[in-house]
Write a protein that holds these residues in place. Structure first.
Motif, PDB file in Angstrom:
ATOM      1  N   HIS A   4       0.848  -1.194   0.000  1.00  0.00           N
ATOM      2  CA  HIS A   4       0.000   0.000   0.000  1.00  0.00           C
ATOM      3  C   HIS A   4       0.887   1.249   0.000  1.00  0.00           C
ATOM      4  O   HIS A   4       2.112   1.158   0.173  1.00  0.00           O
ATOM      5  CB  HIS A   4      -0.958  -0.041   1.188  1.00  0.00           C
ATOM      6  N   PRO A   5       0.295   2.429  -0.181  1.00  0.00           N
ATOM      7  CA  PRO A   5       1.138   3.618  -0.384  1.00  0.00           C
ATOM      8  C   PRO A   5       2.003   4.031   0.795  1.00  0.00           C
ATOM      9  O   PRO A   5       2.954   4.793   0.606  1.00  0.00           O
ATOM     10  CB  PRO A   5       0.125   4.720  -0.750  1.00  0.00           C
ATOM     11  N   ALA A   6       1.723   3.540   2.002  1.00  0.00           N
ATOM     12  CA  ALA A   6       2.628   3.829   3.114  1.00  0.00           C
ATOM     13  C   ALA A   6       3.895   2.986   3.047  1.00  0.00           C
ATOM     14  O   ALA A   6       4.861   3.264   3.765  1.00  0.00           O
ATOM     15  CB  ALA A   6       1.926   3.614   4.449  1.00  0.00           C
ATOM     16  N   ASN A   7       3.909   1.963   2.189  1.00  0.00           N
ATOM     17  CA  ASN A   7       5.100   1.126   2.004  1.00  0.00           C
ATOM     18  C   ASN A   7       5.775   1.363   0.660  1.00  0.00           C
ATOM     19  O   ASN A   7       6.634   0.579   0.253  1.00  0.00           O
ATOM     20  CB  ASN A   7       4.730  -0.354   2.153  1.00  0.00           C
ATOM     21  N   ALA A  49      -8.874  -1.826   2.259  1.00  0.00           N
ATOM     22  CA  ALA A  49      -9.264  -0.442   2.521  1.00  0.00           C
ATOM     23  C   ALA A  49     -10.109  -0.337   3.782  1.00  0.00           C
ATOM     24  O   ALA A  49      -9.982   0.630   4.551  1.00  0.00           O
ATOM     25  CB  ALA A  49     -10.013   0.118   1.323  1.00  0.00           C
ATOM     26  N   VAL A  50     -10.963  -1.297   4.006  1.00  0.00           N
ATOM     27  CA  VAL A  50     -11.766  -1.306   5.236  1.00  0.00           C
ATOM     28  C   VAL A  50     -10.866  -1.579   6.436  1.00  0.00           C
ATOM     29  O   VAL A  50     -10.955  -0.902   7.478  1.00  0.00           O
ATOM     30  CB  VAL A  50     -12.899  -2.343   5.137  1.00  0.00           C
ATOM     31  N   ALA A  51      -9.960  -2.557   6.323  1.00  0.00           N
ATOM     32  CA  ALA A  51      -9.061  -2.877   7.437  1.00  0.00           C
ATOM     33  C   ALA A  51      -8.218  -1.671   7.839  1.00  0.00           C
ATOM     34  O   ALA A  51      -7.945  -1.464   9.038  1.00  0.00           O
ATOM     35  CB  ALA A  51      -8.166  -4.046   7.053  1.00  0.00           C
ATOM     36  N   MET A  52      -7.825  -0.865   6.878  1.00  0.00           N
ATOM     37  CA  MET A  52      -6.982   0.293   7.166  1.00  0.00           C
ATOM     38  C   MET A  52      -7.710   1.378   7.952  1.00  0.00           C
ATOM     39  O   MET A  52      -7.071   2.279   8.509  1.00  0.00           O
ATOM     40  CB  MET A  52      -6.435   0.873   5.865  1.00  0.00           C
ATOM     41  N   GLN A  53      -9.019   1.286   8.013  1.00  0.00           N
ATOM     42  CA  GLN A  53      -9.789   2.297   8.738  1.00  0.00           C
ATOM     43  C   GLN A  53     -10.156   1.859  10.154  1.00  0.00           C
ATOM     44  O   GLN A  53     -10.905   2.554  10.847  1.00  0.00           O
ATOM     45  CB  GLN A  53     -11.059   2.620   7.951  1.00  0.00           C
ATOM     46  N   MET A  54      -9.606   0.752  10.607  1.00  0.00           N
ATOM     47  CA  MET A  54      -9.970   0.227  11.922  1.00  0.00           C
ATOM     48  C   MET A  54      -9.398   1.062  13.070  1.00  0.00           C
ATOM     49  O   MET A  54      -9.950   1.071  14.175  1.00  0.00           O
ATOM     50  CB  MET A  54      -9.503  -1.220  12.058  1.00  0.00           C
ATOM     51  N   HIS A  55      -8.281   1.762  12.827  1.00  0.00           N
ATOM     52  CA  HIS A  55      -7.635   2.514  13.911  1.00  0.00           C
ATOM     53  C   HIS A  55      -7.276   3.925  13.422  1.00  0.00           C
ATOM     54  O   HIS A  55      -6.108   4.275  13.277  1.00  0.00           O
ATOM     55  CB  HIS A  55      -6.391   1.775  14.402  1.00  0.00           C
ATOM     56  N   PRO A  56      -8.299   4.755  13.172  1.00  0.00           N
ATOM     57  CA  PRO A  56      -8.045   6.070  12.572  1.00  0.00           C
ATOM     58  C   PRO A  56      -7.287   7.023  13.489  1.00  0.00           C
ATOM     59  O   PRO A  56      -6.606   7.931  12.984  1.00  0.00           O
ATOM     60  CB  PRO A  56      -9.455   6.590  12.275  1.00  0.00           C
ATOM     61  N   VAL A  57      -7.391   6.840  14.792  1.00  0.00           N
ATOM     62  CA  VAL A  57      -6.675   7.729  15.706  1.00  0.00           C
ATOM     63  C   VAL A  57      -5.193   7.390  15.723  1.00  0.00           C
ATOM     64  O   VAL A  57      -4.330   8.266  15.611  1.00  0.00           O
ATOM     65  CB  VAL A  57      -7.270   7.637  17.125  1.00  0.00           C
ATOM     66  N   GLU A  58      -4.889   6.096  15.857  1.00  0.00           N
ATOM     67  CA  GLU A  58      -3.481   5.670  15.898  1.00  0.00           C
ATOM     68  C   GLU A  58      -2.792   5.833  14.546  1.00  0.00           C
ATOM     69  O   GLU A  58      -1.609   6.182  14.487  1.00  0.00           O
ATOM     70  CB  GLU A  58      -3.386   4.209  16.347  1.00  0.00           C
ATOM     71  N   TYR A  59      -3.527   5.562  13.462  1.00  0.00           N
ATOM     72  CA  TYR A  59      -2.927   5.576  12.129  1.00  0.00           C
ATOM     73  C   TYR A  59      -3.796   6.362  11.158  1.00  0.00           C
ATOM     74  O   TYR A  59      -4.425   5.805  10.251  1.00  0.00           O
ATOM     75  CB  TYR A  59      -2.733   4.139  11.627  1.00  0.00           C
ATOM     76  N   PRO A  60      -3.843   7.693  11.306  1.00  0.00           N
ATOM     77  CA  PRO A  60      -4.699   8.496  10.420  1.00  0.00           C
ATOM     78  C   PRO A  60      -4.289   8.412   8.957  1.00  0.00           C
ATOM     79  O   PRO A  60      -5.139   8.519   8.067  1.00  0.00           O
ATOM     80  CB  PRO A  60      -4.535   9.923  10.972  1.00  0.00           C
ATOM     81  N   HIS A  61      -2.979   8.217   8.694  1.00  0.00           N
ATOM     82  CA  HIS A  61      -2.544   8.134   7.287  1.00  0.00           C
ATOM     83  C   HIS A  61      -3.072   6.861   6.629  1.00  0.00           C
ATOM     84  O   HIS A  61      -3.446   6.887   5.452  1.00  0.00           O
ATOM     85  CB  HIS A  61      -1.020   8.189   7.201  1.00  0.00           C
ATOM     86  N   LEU A  62      -3.143   5.762   7.388  1.00  0.00           N
ATOM     87  CA  LEU A  62      -3.701   4.533   6.829  1.00  0.00           C
ATOM     88  C   LEU A  62      -5.212   4.658   6.642  1.00  0.00           C
ATOM     89  O   LEU A  62      -5.770   4.134   5.673  1.00  0.00           O
ATOM     90  CB  LEU A  62      -3.377   3.343   7.717  1.00  0.00           C
ATOM     91  N   ALA A  63      -5.876   5.334   7.576  1.00  0.00           N
ATOM     92  CA  ALA A  63      -7.310   5.547   7.424  1.00  0.00           C
ATOM     93  C   ALA A  63      -7.607   6.344   6.168  1.00  0.00           C
ATOM     94  O   ALA A  63      -8.580   6.069   5.446  1.00  0.00           O
ATOM     95  CB  ALA A  63      -7.865   6.254   8.653  1.00  0.00           C
ATOM     96  N   ALA A  64      -6.755   7.328   5.862  1.00  0.00           N
ATOM     97  CA  ALA A  64      -6.945   8.111   4.642  1.00  0.00           C
ATOM     98  C   ALA A  64      -6.747   7.244   3.404  1.00  0.00           C
ATOM     99  O   ALA A  64      -7.495   7.369   2.418  1.00  0.00           O
ATOM    100  CB  ALA A  64      -5.980   9.293   4.632  1.00  0.00           C
TER     101      ALA A  64
END
Length: 293
Positions: free
Chosen positions: A196-199, A266-281
């Motif tokens: 994914h784009p963070a990697n 994409a759904v899994a990446m939104q599980m922790h929006p506070v800890e990982y806001p960039h993944l939620a985006a």
């Protein structure tokens, strides 16, 4: 998907102690904390190196995969990857293997505008063409990557129920439709597992490196191709697909499975929006793209 707990903290004192014992020629270089992610604590070492310490037992096995297989894969890949330059051993209360890897002067693609990423979509396509070749029988196993995307239906539905996303019904329905595509019947191919784009690291508008091979495995490359929706817009996705198809000859079923994987991830990446806001985006973008086509 509960957020994993950090099982071992790695502070500067521990990092320096391990370096002094095992790699004394590196022990006096400046150390700068980069961050602690889902799996690893990272310390920049001098100007050109990075220390990666797993912070939980499950992640320790991922480090071992990188140490064993990145030296094998790197020479065939057209993009830089973080081949360990030194391997570390358990010591001084730190219970797992750890790595010294190159530091890439770059930023993650997740921090760059989506409409600027298309310039390097063909380069990422070339990376996938080079990577997605038959893997040996002793390639790492991975229960959640490289397999049948239809098996992800239950965890997807559970996460949708937890998140209460506004498009939950559309996501579930579209996933089921896409995951009904014919399953992969080819040989087990090398799979990055998490591109994914963070990697994906970018420098001066080009793809500089692909990192985080902890999920490396073998199987259906559709899970890697999901990044066509997670990373790009429609025009860039079309360029990536055209280049991959020209080299690999994938059929429509491959891309339908990839799109199903994109929704799941994409759904899994939104599980922790506070800890990982960039993944939620990234997740929100991925859902938008995968539902639009």
């Amino acid at each position: 998907m509960a957020h994993p707990k950090i099982e071992v903290m790695v502070d500067e004192a521990l990092a320096r102690t391990l370096l002094a014992q095992q790699h004394p020629d590196l022990a006096d270089l400046p150390l700068t904390w980069v961050g602690t992610g889902w799996d690893n604590a990272m310390w920049r070492l001098g100007d050109h190196l990075l220390l990666r310490f797993p912070v939980r037992e499950a992640a320790a096995h991922l480090v071992e995969h990188e140490q064993a297989w990145l030296p094998v894969l790197a020479d065939r890949l057209p993009v830089a990857v973080p081949v360990p330059v030194r391997n570390g051993l358990p010591a001084h209360g730190f219970p797992w293997a750890w790595s010294v890897v190159p530091w890439f002067d770059a930023v993650t693609a997740a921090t760059t505008p989506v409409d600027e990423r298309g310039a390097w979509a063909p380069r990422l396509a070339d990376f996938f063409v080079a990577l997605h070749v038959p893997a040996p029988q002793d390639a790492p196993d991975n229960p959640v990557r490289g397999g049948d995307v239809a098996a992800r239906r239950q965890p997807l539905h559970e996460r949708l129920a937890t998140l209460a996303l506004p498009d939950a019904d559309r996501i579930a329905s579209r996933f089921d439709e896409l995951a009904a595509a014919p399953a992969w019947r080819g040989p087990a191919l090398w799979v990055h597992g998490d591109p994914h784009p963070a990697n994906l690291l970018v420098h001066d508008g080009d793809l500089r490196a692909v990192i985080d091979f902890g999920d490396v495995t073998s199987g259906d490359p559709a899970c890697d191709l999901a990044t066509a929706w997670l990373t790009f817009d429609a025009p860039a996705r079309a360029r990536l697909r055209a280049r991959v198809d020209a080299a690999c000859g994938w059929d429509e079923a491959m891309w339908r499975r990839a799109q199903a994987w994109a929704l799941h991830l994409a759904v899994a990446m939104q599980m922790h929006p506070v800890e990982y806001p960039h993944l939620a985006a990234v997740g929100r973008h991925g859902v938008e793209q995968a539902l639009a086509t």
